[in-house]
Design an enzyme around this catalytic site. Structure first.
Site, PDB file in Angstrom:
ATOM      1  N   GLN A 103       0.999  -1.246   0.115  1.00  5.94           N
ATOM      2  CA  GLN A 103      -0.151  -0.051   0.029  1.00  5.94           C
ATOM      3  C   GLN A 103       0.891   1.142   0.008  1.00  5.94           C
ATOM      4  OE1 GLN A 103      -3.529  -0.261   2.741  1.00  5.94           O
ATOM      5  NE2 GLN A 103      -2.405  -1.893   3.526  1.00  5.94           N
ATOM      6  N   ASN A 104       2.164   1.129   0.317  1.00  4.82           N
ATOM      7  CA  ASN A 104       3.252   2.119   0.529  1.00  4.82           C
ATOM      8  C   ASN A 104       3.523   2.870  -0.909  1.00  4.82           C
ATOM      9  OD1 ASN A 104       2.850   1.467   3.043  1.00  4.82           O
ATOM     10  ND2 ASN A 104       4.951   0.278   3.116  1.00  4.82           N
ATOM     11  N   HIS A 121      -1.342   1.531  -4.467  1.00  7.94           N
ATOM     12  CA  HIS A 121      -1.638   2.846  -4.609  1.00  7.94           C
ATOM     13  C   HIS A 121      -0.720   3.667  -5.109  1.00  7.94           C
ATOM     14  CE1 HIS A 121      -3.979   1.837  -0.481  1.00  7.94           C
ATOM     15  NE2 HIS A 121      -4.397   1.301  -1.718  1.00  7.94           N
ATOM     16  N   CYS A 129       0.786  13.693 -15.648  1.00 10.95           N
ATOM     17  CA  CYS A 129      -0.056  14.758 -15.893  1.00 10.95           C
ATOM     18  C   CYS A 129      -1.381  14.468 -15.292  1.00 10.95           C
ATOM     19  CB  CYS A 129      -0.072  14.885 -17.424  1.00 10.95           C
ATOM     20  SG  CYS A 129      -1.455  16.035 -17.871  1.00 10.95           S
ATOM     21  N   GLY A 196       2.623  -4.298   9.152  1.00  6.19           N
ATOM     22  CA  GLY A 196       2.300  -2.917   9.217  1.00  6.19           C
ATOM     23  C   GLY A 196       1.274  -2.095   8.467  1.00  6.19           C
ATOM     24  N   THR A 197       0.162  -2.644   8.792  1.00  7.10           N
ATOM     25  CA  THR A 197      -1.131  -2.003   8.348  1.00  7.10           C
ATOM     26  C   THR A 197      -2.205  -2.047   9.353  1.00  7.10           C
ATOM     27  OG1 THR A 197      -2.725  -1.584   6.387  1.00  7.10           O
ATOM     28  CG2 THR A 197      -2.037  -3.979   6.954  1.00  7.10           C
ATOM     29  N   ASN A 222       2.944  -6.724  13.290  1.00  7.44           N
ATOM     30  CA  ASN A 222       2.487  -5.241  13.816  1.00  7.44           C
ATOM     31  C   ASN A 222       2.944  -4.825  15.050  1.00  7.44           C
ATOM     32  OD1 ASN A 222       0.907  -3.005  14.192  1.00  7.44           O
ATOM     33  ND2 ASN A 222      -0.504  -3.532  12.565  1.00  7.44           N
TER      34      ASN A 222
HETATM   35  C1  BV8 Z   1     -11.381   3.032  -4.077  1.00  6.22           C
HETATM   36  C2  BV8 Z   1      -1.920   7.536  -1.453  1.00  6.22           C
HETATM   37  C3  BV8 Z   1     -13.394   2.885  -5.590  1.00  6.22           C
HETATM   38  C4  BV8 Z   1      -2.181   8.839  -1.035  1.00  6.22           C
HETATM   39  C5  BV8 Z   1      -3.417   6.134  -0.187  1.00  6.22           C
HETATM   40  C6  BV8 Z   1     -15.198   0.619   1.525  1.00  6.22           C
HETATM   41  C7  BV8 Z   1     -15.293   0.823   2.911  1.00  6.22           C
HETATM   42  C8  BV8 Z   1     -15.105   2.167   3.536  1.00  6.22           C
HETATM   43  C9  BV8 Z   1     -14.457   2.879   2.776  1.00  6.22           C
HETATM   44  C10 BV8 Z   1     -14.229   2.650   1.247  1.00  6.22           C
HETATM   45  C11 BV8 Z   1     -14.478   1.383   0.740  1.00  6.22           C
HETATM   46  N1  BV8 Z   1     -14.429   1.390  -0.263  1.00  6.22           N
HETATM   47  C12 BV8 Z   1     -13.672   2.626  -0.390  1.00  6.22           C
HETATM   48  C13 BV8 Z   1     -13.754   3.397   0.543  1.00  6.22           C
HETATM   49  C14 BV8 Z   1     -13.217   4.808   0.348  1.00  6.22           C
HETATM   50  C15 BV8 Z   1     -11.726   4.762   0.554  1.00  6.22           C
HETATM   51  C16 BV8 Z   1     -11.291   4.415   1.962  1.00  6.22           C
HETATM   52  O1  BV8 Z   1     -10.816   3.250   2.359  1.00  6.22           O
HETATM   53  N2  BV8 Z   1     -11.479   5.126   2.932  1.00  6.22           N
HETATM   54  C17 BV8 Z   1     -10.988   4.554   4.470  1.00  6.22           C
HETATM   55  C18 BV8 Z   1     -10.060   5.665   4.864  1.00  6.22           C
HETATM   56  C19 BV8 Z   1     -12.347   4.588   5.165  1.00  6.22           C
HETATM   57  N3  BV8 Z   1     -10.892   3.989  -0.385  1.00  6.22           N
HETATM   58  C20 BV8 Z   1     -10.506   4.385  -1.702  1.00  6.22           C
HETATM   59  O2  BV8 Z   1     -10.962   5.825  -1.930  1.00  6.22           O
HETATM   60  C21 BV8 Z   1      -9.679   3.983  -2.642  1.00  6.22           C
HETATM   61  N4  BV8 Z   1     -10.398   3.757  -3.866  1.00  6.22           N
HETATM   62  O3  BV8 Z   1     -11.827   2.445  -3.245  1.00  6.22           O
HETATM   63  O4  BV8 Z   1     -11.942   3.247  -5.441  1.00  6.22           O
HETATM   64  C22 BV8 Z   1     -13.843   4.312  -5.364  1.00  6.22           C
HETATM   65  C23 BV8 Z   1     -13.985   5.461  -6.314  1.00  6.22           C
HETATM   66  C24 BV8 Z   1     -14.982   6.706  -6.062  1.00  6.22           C
HETATM   67  C25 BV8 Z   1     -15.539   6.862  -4.804  1.00  6.22           C
HETATM   68  C26 BV8 Z   1     -15.219   6.026  -3.744  1.00  6.22           C
HETATM   69  C27 BV8 Z   1     -14.658   4.786  -4.058  1.00  6.22           C
HETATM   70  C28 BV8 Z   1      -8.415   4.532  -2.574  1.00  6.22           C
HETATM   71  C29 BV8 Z   1      -7.580   4.303  -1.477  1.00  6.22           C
HETATM   72  C30 BV8 Z   1      -6.027   4.707  -1.767  1.00  6.22           C
HETATM   73  C31 BV8 Z   1      -5.952   5.823  -0.803  1.00  6.22           C
HETATM   74  N5  BV8 Z   1      -4.362   6.225  -1.174  1.00  6.22           N
HETATM   75  N6  BV8 Z   1      -2.136   6.341  -0.271  1.00  6.22           N
HETATM   76  C32 BV8 Z   1      -1.167   9.141  -0.086  1.00  6.22           C
HETATM   77  O5  BV8 Z   1      -0.237   8.612   0.439  1.00  6.22           O
HETATM   78  O6  BV8 Z   1      -1.531  10.405   0.678  1.00  6.22           O
HETATM   79  S1  BV8 Z   1      -3.929   5.343   1.286  1.00  6.22           S
HETATM   80  C33 BV8 Z   1      -2.863   5.565   2.313  1.00  6.22           C
HETATM   81  O7  BV8 Z   1      -3.348   5.250   3.505  1.00  6.22           O
HETATM   82  C34 BV8 Z   1      -1.380   4.829   2.209  1.00  6.22           C
HETATM   83  O8  BV8 Z   1      -1.165   4.428   1.131  1.00  6.22           O
HETATM   84  C35 BV8 Z   1      -1.963   3.423   2.961  1.00  6.22           C
HETATM   85  O9  BV8 Z   1      -2.509   2.585   2.121  1.00  6.22           O
HETATM   86  C36 BV8 Z   1      -2.989   4.028   3.932  1.00  6.22           C
HETATM   87  C37 BV8 Z   1      -2.484   4.088   5.342  1.00  6.22           C
HETATM   88  O10 BV8 Z   1      -2.702   2.797   5.591  1.00  6.22           O
HETATM   89  P1  BV8 Z   1      -1.703   1.786   6.449  1.00  6.22           P
HETATM   90  O11 BV8 Z   1      -0.506   1.415   5.592  1.00  6.22           O
HETATM   91  O12 BV8 Z   1      -2.345   0.618   7.332  1.00  6.22           O
HETATM   92  O13 BV8 Z   1      -0.959   2.967   7.554  1.00  6.22           O
HETATM   93  P2  BV8 Z   1      -1.687   3.210   8.925  1.00  6.22           P
HETATM   94  O14 BV8 Z   1      -0.852   4.569   9.539  1.00  6.22           O
HETATM   95  O15 BV8 Z   1      -3.137   3.307   8.694  1.00  6.22           O
HETATM   96  O16 BV8 Z   1      -1.173   1.890   9.972  1.00  6.22           O
HETATM   97  C38 BV8 Z   1       0.259   1.868  10.124  1.00  6.22           C
HETATM   98  C39 BV8 Z   1       0.233   0.399  10.941  1.00  6.22           C
HETATM   99  O17 BV8 Z   1       1.601   0.205  10.971  1.00  6.22           O
HETATM  100  C40 BV8 Z   1      -0.389   0.504  12.205  1.00  6.22           C
HETATM  101  O18 BV8 Z   1      -1.310  -0.604  12.592  1.00  6.22           O
HETATM  102  C41 BV8 Z   1       0.652   0.407  13.186  1.00  6.22           C
HETATM  103  O19 BV8 Z   1       0.437  -0.407  14.371  1.00  6.22           O
HETATM  104  C42 BV8 Z   1       1.779  -0.347  12.418  1.00  6.22           C
HETATM  105  N7  BV8 Z   1       3.017   0.030  12.847  1.00  6.22           N
HETATM  106  C43 BV8 Z   1       3.665   1.103  13.416  1.00  6.22           C
HETATM  107  N8  BV8 Z   1       5.026   1.105  13.303  1.00  6.22           N
HETATM  108  C44 BV8 Z   1       5.396  -0.245  13.044  1.00  6.22           C
HETATM  109  C45 BV8 Z   1       4.047  -0.829  12.752  1.00  6.22           C
HETATM  110  N9  BV8 Z   1       4.136  -2.211  12.427  1.00  6.22           N
HETATM  111  C46 BV8 Z   1       5.293  -3.012  12.252  1.00  6.22           C
HETATM  112  N10 BV8 Z   1       6.748  -2.217  12.801  1.00  6.22           N
HETATM  113  C47 BV8 Z   1       6.583  -1.088  13.141  1.00  6.22           C
HETATM  114  N11 BV8 Z   1       7.677  -0.491  13.498  1.00  6.22           N
END
Ligand code: BV8
Length: 257
Positions: A103-104, A121, A129, A196-197, A222
């Site tokens: 996802q990164n 992603h 563009c 890590g997600t 995680n």
């Molecule tokens: C789409 C680029 C169709 C941008 C990113 C169904 C249900 C609910 C909502 C939706 C759904 N379907 C679609 C949606 C909407 C939306 C969504 O999911 N919303 C969420 C917020 C509810 N999804 C979308 O819009 C997707 N498109 O579905 O298309 C559509 C079309 C039109 C209209 C609607 C839908 C597109 C999603 C892509 C978004 N782009 N990135 C940018 O980077 O700015 S997402 C971005 O956030 C990242 O790329 C990554 O994927 C995500 C972050 O998530 P994580 O990687 O999990 O990171 P997070 O910080 O959350 O967690 C970190 C974890 O690491 C923690 O658990 C922590 O404990 C752990 N950790 C910390 N340190 C360590 C560790 N683990 C191990 N070792 C360590 N040291």
């Protein structure tokens, strides 16, 4: 670190016929890349994703959103892969059939030597563009563009649309073929490793559930339980930069695969 769980994970992974590796922002945390939801350091503790990581936000405030991303891209140029990224690359070399979907958008898996990194992603290391004026995708070498601090640059081909990161924003579809590939491999793998997600962002977050529903063993690495944890077969707590290399070492101790 729980040595017994590390050995359990190593035994499951070394026996994998087809392994699916899925990573999120947590694997890059130890490289110094902020995650999104970590309580203290998460990027989005200060910002609201809907205000930044959407096409609407960009068109509403191109200079502001461009500056946020450019600042994040600048940080990526100063960080390095960590032992967790290198361990994933080792697993890709050791296992007979393995795929990596991340996802990164930070490019650190490729820099750690991982082949075939599927970036669900997109990537903050690539630019395009906004209107794909010269074909999909219209990739732009940002090094050839005269940048003005704080100003979103225009596409050098159409001179109309803005340049944007080649990422998938919220409310944008993931690349269809890539997502189909991810779903198919989640359905057919016998071991899925999730690192890590938080399991919040869809549709990426559904992949471990699909794998579990199709009988795969799901192993999660995680710092803390996530939305995925309830369906995992084995949870390895701790920083992935420590736990993943420990699993690779345990696999190696068991002799050649
Ligand atoms: C789409 C680029 C169709 C941008 C990113 C169904 C249900 C609910 C909502 C939706 C759904 N379907 C679609 C949606 C909407 C939306 C969504 O999911 N919303 C969420 C917020 C509810 N999804 C979308 O819009 C997707 N498109 O579905 O298309 C559509 C079309 C039109 C209209 C609607 C839908 C597109 C999603 C892509 C978004 N782009 N990135 C940018 O980077 O700015 S997402 C971005 O956030 C990242 O790329 C990554 O994927 C995500 C972050 O998530 P994580 O990687 O999990 O990171 P997070 O910080 O959350 O967690 C970190 C974890 O690491 C923690 O658990 C922590 O404990 C752990 N950790 C910390 N340190 C360590 C560790 N683990 C191990 N070792 C360590 N040291």
């Amino acid at each position: 670190m729980d040595r017994n769980r590390i050995r359990q994970a190593a035994d499951i992974i070394r026996g994998a016929k087809q392994c699916f590796i899925s990573t999120g922002a947590g694997i890059s945390k130890e490289s110094g890349v902020p995650t999104f939801r970590d309580a203290l350091t998460g990027l989005w503790q200060k910002y609201n994703p809907e205000d930044l990581a959407t096409p609407e936000a960009f068109l509403r405030d191109p200079d502001g959103v461009w500056s946020w991303y450019w600042g994040r891209a600048e940080l990526l140029r100063q960080v390095e892969p960590n032992p967790g990224h290198y361990a994933i690359a080792d697993l890709q070399r050791m296992l007979p059939r393995v795929s990596l979907f991340t996802q990164n958008t930070d490019g650190l898996h490729a820099r750690a030597g991982s082949p075939d990194v599927h970036e669900l992603h997109g990537s903050l290391t690539r630019y395009r563009c906004f209107n794909h004026c010269s074909g999909v995708p219209t990739i732009i070498d940002i090094g050839t563009v005269a940048l003005e601090p704080g100003k979103a640059p225009r596409c050098p081909y159409c001179h109309e649309a803005y340049i944007r990161p080649d990422e998938v924003w919220f409310n944008e579809n993931l690349p269809v073929d890539l997502l189909d590939q991810a779903f198919h491999q989640a359905e057919t793998c016998d071991v899925m490793i999730v690192v890590g997600t938080s399991g919040v962002v869809q549709p990426a977050a559904s992949l471990p559930f699909i794998a579990s529903q199709h009988g795969a063993s799901v192993i999660e690495f995680n710092m803390a339980p996530s939305n995925i944890t309830p369906i995992t077969d084995l949870f390895i707590a701790g920083p992935s930069g420590e736990s993943l290399p420990a699993v690779v070492a345990a696999i190696r101790e068991g002799g050649a695969l």
